[in-house]
Motif scaffolding. Structure first.
Motif: not given
Length: 172
Positions: A25-31, A10-14, A19-20
């Protein structure tokens, strides 16, 4: 994995990028995992942080700069108040003498000497010395103002004449 890894991700995302391990992109995996509701929440949180909090930080910074500027301006006015008072008294004395016909208007050498003298004072003297000179000048001008005719009235015509004077307009 664990709560620690989740907080680090979460810290890295902000801060850096979301990214995984393999760079996707981690957003695609979570979506893919949680669907459209996750994406809506993610978009709103991202917009809130990007626009809301950063704009708040900028507003605080700008407010501080404006406050400092206002304070500096007030200090400048306070330090120049006695000088402006002296200029106004001197002007009123000169104009009242002109109105009474006692002193003709002579803008030439005396005015240039005063401006040159003021410039040298600002260059050579310290702030305290300049304030001391202004206080002395204020006392002299106060004495001269007391010598003015108490019955002296400033009519509309006299004031109109003052408005045509460049010195008066510069002070305004």
């Amino acid at each position: 994995r664990s709560l620690g890894w989740s907080m680090f991700t979460l810290f890295r995302c902000f801060t850096d990028g979301c990214s995984a391990d393999n760079g996707t992109p981690l957003q695609v995996h979570l979506a893919n995992e949680f669907g459209a509701p996750f994406m809506l929440v993610y978009v709103f949180v991202f917009l809130f942080v990007t626009f809301g909090i950063f704009n708040l930080i900028m507003a605080i910074f700008i407010d501080y700069v404006m406050l400092a500027s206002r304070r500096r301006s007030q200090e400048s006015r306070g330090s120049n108040a006695l000088e402006m008072q002296n200029k106004l008294r001197d002007f009123i004395l000169n104009m009242s003498l002109r109105t009474e016909g006692l002193a003709p208007q002579k803008p030439s050498i005396r005015g240039a000497y005063k401006r040159l003298n003021r410039w040298f004072q600002k260059v050579i003297y310290t702030r305290r010395q300049i304030e001391s000179l202004h206080r002395r000048r204020s006392i002299i001008l106060s004495d001269e103002c007391e010598k003015l005719d108490p019955e002296l009235r400033i009519t509309r015509q006299v004031f109109s004449m003052w408005l045509r004077d460049d010195t008066f307009l510069n002070m305004l």
